[in-house]
Design an enzyme around this catalytic site. Structure first.
Site, PDB file in Angstrom:
ATOM      1  N   PHE A 157       0.812  -1.228   0.000  1.00  0.00           N
ATOM      2  CA  PHE A 157       0.000   0.000   0.000  1.00  0.00           C
ATOM      3  C   PHE A 157       0.836   1.264   0.000  1.00  0.00           C
ATOM      4  CE2 PHE A 157       0.699  -0.255   4.632  1.00  0.00           C
ATOM      5  CZ  PHE A 157       0.969   1.077   4.912  1.00  0.00           C
ATOM      6  N   LYS A 181      -0.900  -7.029  -9.424  1.00  0.00           N
ATOM      7  CA  LYS A 181      -1.901  -7.185  -8.358  1.00  0.00           C
ATOM      8  C   LYS A 181      -1.537  -6.137  -7.309  1.00  0.00           C
ATOM      9  CE  LYS A 181      -2.903  -8.321  -4.726  1.00  0.00           C
ATOM     10  NZ  LYS A 181      -3.389  -7.323  -3.734  1.00  0.00           N
ATOM     11  N   GLU A 184      -4.935  -3.916  -2.208  1.00  0.00           N
ATOM     12  CA  GLU A 184      -6.366  -3.596  -2.205  1.00  0.00           C
ATOM     13  C   GLU A 184      -6.642  -2.311  -1.416  1.00  0.00           C
ATOM     14  OE1 GLU A 184      -4.706  -5.917  -0.758  1.00  0.00           O
ATOM     15  OE2 GLU A 184      -5.703  -6.857   0.945  1.00  0.00           O
ATOM     16  N   SER A 234       5.142  -7.308   3.269  1.00  0.00           N
ATOM     17  CA  SER A 234       5.664  -7.709   4.578  1.00  0.00           C
ATOM     18  C   SER A 234       6.435  -9.034   4.471  1.00  0.00           C
ATOM     19  CB  SER A 234       4.519  -7.836   5.580  1.00  0.00           C
ATOM     20  OG  SER A 234       3.535  -8.672   5.054  1.00  0.00           O
ATOM     21  N   CYS A 289       9.663   1.420   3.684  1.00  0.00           N
ATOM     22  CA  CYS A 289      10.595   0.377   4.101  1.00  0.00           C
ATOM     23  C   CYS A 289      11.993   0.940   4.310  1.00  0.00           C
ATOM     24  CB  CYS A 289      10.623  -0.728   3.067  1.00  0.00           C
ATOM     25  SG  CYS A 289      11.198  -0.109   1.489  1.00  0.00           S
ATOM     26  N   GLU A 385       9.141  -4.296  13.299  1.00  0.00           N
ATOM     27  CA  GLU A 385       8.849  -3.185  12.396  1.00  0.00           C
ATOM     28  C   GLU A 385       7.553  -2.532  12.866  1.00  0.00           C
ATOM     29  OE1 GLU A 385       7.086  -3.856   8.428  1.00  0.00           O
ATOM     30  OE2 GLU A 385       8.695  -2.585   7.660  1.00  0.00           O
TER      31      GLU A 385
END
Ligand code: NAD
Length: 494
Positions: A157, A181, A184, A234, A289, A385
């Site tokens: 995301f 892909k 969402e 992740s 990240c 994290e």
């Protein structure tokens, strides 16, 4: 009304399948709400495994046609896409900001990085002219790069435009048909990128978009006609996909989570260090990240720490720092802050309960910059994290103690040192575990052609998704040996 423009009406996302925008049959849909306000801005379908199979099937004719084109011809399509992207950068930045909670400047930077990857992909025709050599009198050997066929990218995301564009400009220019892909949580920018690919004139099926979540991803990784999968997200999902793809003999490059360390030593330049640290842990609201997560304060650096706290406290939420992706992220971070306190950390700056002034933002997912001091390496805030604007300060007596903490992390994305001493910098360059190391740079993202990618649990697989090694990931090397005459020098193996 504000520093970010929202879509004028609710956008219903469709899949781009075989060049057509289609609603997947019978798919449930999710709402897309802006992290800034909580307002409904879109709907996204959750494609089933059969919907994924339909997209793969529809990509086949385009994939066959595309692999027969020359690299030069493919480059012409990318030039058109790049021009459209540049022209639409402002609109796309607002869309990405609205759905991901980034500031518009951050979203625009992501699009600029996408343009940079396009530039790298455009240079492939000069960079990679294959290889050809007369290995023996009358005998030549040649490298040919061939496309893999249908490949896929699954993205997170936090960079709705940039991360997809780490992948498809290179993969497609190398002759593959690409299925994206997207997350969402941020499907709207992916649709906008799909529209630009269609407008750029790519043949139907060369670029597809399949929306959804876990079911769609699992269907892609097991599909026998998907030859390679690049994943960014992740670590737990990265590990799972690397293993599932590997079992099926597929290529998988899976980038995972991170826990990035900034090492600050007493001789660090006070005119650049505090702002660089603040920018690193608050940029994209800490949801990147490469964000600083742990500050390893070596020896006596209190004036620098004080400056960091003051600068972070002055940040204006909204225009200066965006929102968290959803309510769950705010809850998770607030719990982590409370827990660190219970474990003995001191909260030097508490972002809980902060939000921009004005009722318009009341429904947004806000957390101000937060700084925890006295964190020890065993605490959760030092190990996990957190993925938000929270900086944990660990006090260490020496540079080697700092490196020991950095080295002990299972992740290995980024580490930076702030110093004016070349020997200290070199010790960190050599001693850090991370795959991307900075010297006086808070977010050490390499510029192309220097590739992006970490080590350890931050990346599963070999090579990187960008830069020169991406060529090896997205293509198959064929080795051709030719002999046209019997007149060889006699030493040839045949
Ligand atoms: P995520 O892993 O939840 O989701 C990433 C993608 O995987 C999405 O498209 C999602 O739909 C899909 N997905 C989620 N759960 C799945 C499952 N169980 N099985 C199959 N697919 C699944 O990640 P996110 O929350 O969207 O992104 C944040 C994470 O991504 C952070 O950990 C961050 O560090 C990482 N990230 C890493 C890099 C990098 O370069 N290493 C870059 C950006 C983000």
């Amino acid at each position: 009304m504000s520093f970010v423009e929202f879509p004028e009406s609710i956008i219903t996302c469709r899949n781009l399948v075989g060049g057509e925008w289609l609603e997947p049959v019978g798919a449930m849909s999710l709402e897309v709400r802006s992290p800034y306000t909580g307002a409904l801005i879109g709907r996204v379908p959750l494609t089933s495994a059969s919907g994924v199979a339909q997209a793969v099937e529809a990509a086949k004719p385009g994939a066959a046609q595309w692999r027969a084109t020359s690299l030069r011809e493919r480059t012409q399509h990318l030039l058109r896409f790049r021009a459209l992207l540049e022209a639409q950068a402002g609109r796309l930045a607002h869309l990405a900001a609205a759905e991901a909670g980034k500031t518009v400047a951050e979203a625009r930077a992501g699009i600029l990085k996408g343009l940079e990857v396009c530039d790298f992909a455009l240079s492939l025709q000069n960079l990679d002219s294959g290889g050809h050599m007369e290995v023996s009198r009358g005998v030549t050997c040649e490298f040919r790069r061939e496309p893999l066929g249908i490949v896929a990218g699954v993205t997170p995301f936090n960079f709705p435009a940039m991360v997809p564009m780490w992948l498809f400009p290179i993969a497609v220019t190398l002759g593959n048909a690409f299925i994206l892909k997207p997350s969402e949580k941020v499907p709207l920018t992916a649709c906008a990128l799909g529209e630009l690919m269609v407008e750029a004139g790519y043949p139907a099926g060369v670029f597809s978009v399949v929306h959804g979540g876990r079911e769609a991803v699992d269907a892609l990784v097991v599909h026998p006609d998907v030859q390679a999968l690049a994943f960014v997200g992740s670590s737990s999902v990265a590990r799972h996909l690397y293993s599932e793809g590997g079992k099926r003999g597929k290529r998988v490059l899976a980038l995972g989570s991170a826990k990035n360390h900034l090492i600050v030593v007493p001789d660090a330049d006070p005119s650049l260090t505090p702002q660089a640290v603040v920018d690193s842990f608050t940029g994209c609201a800490g949801q990147r990240c490469m964000a600083a997560s742990v500050l390893l304060a070596v020896g006596e650096v209190q004036p620098l720490v004080d400056d960091i706290v003051q600068r972070a406290a002055r940040l204006e939420l909204g225009p200066g720092m965006g929102a968290l992706i959803d309510r769950g992220a705010v809850d998770r971070l607030e719990t982590a802050i409370a827990r660190a306190r219970e474990e003995g950390a001191r909260v030097l700056l508490d972002g809980r309960g902060r939000r921009p002034a004005g009722e318009a933002w009341a429904g947004g997912n806000w957390l101000g910059p937060t700084i925890l001091d006295g964190v020890s390496p065993e605490m959760e805030a030092a190990r996990r994290e957190l993925f938000g604007p929270v900086l944990s300060i660990i006090r260490v007596p020496t540079l080697s103690a700092a490196l020991a903490v950095e080295n002990a992390s299972p992740y290995g994305n980024a580490a930076s040192v702030f110093t004016t001493n070349g020997a200290v910098a070199q010790a960190v360059v050599e001693g850090a575990r991370a795959g991307m190391v900075g010297v006086n740079v808070g977010v050490p993202v390499p510029r192309e052609p220097f590739s992006f990618g970490g080590t350890g649990d931050s990346k599963f697989g070999h090579g990187d998704v960008t830069g020169p090694s991406s060529l090896d990931f997205w293509t198959q090397l064929k080795k051709v040996t030719r002999k046209w005459t019997a007149r060889t020098d006699g030493s040839w193996m045949s």
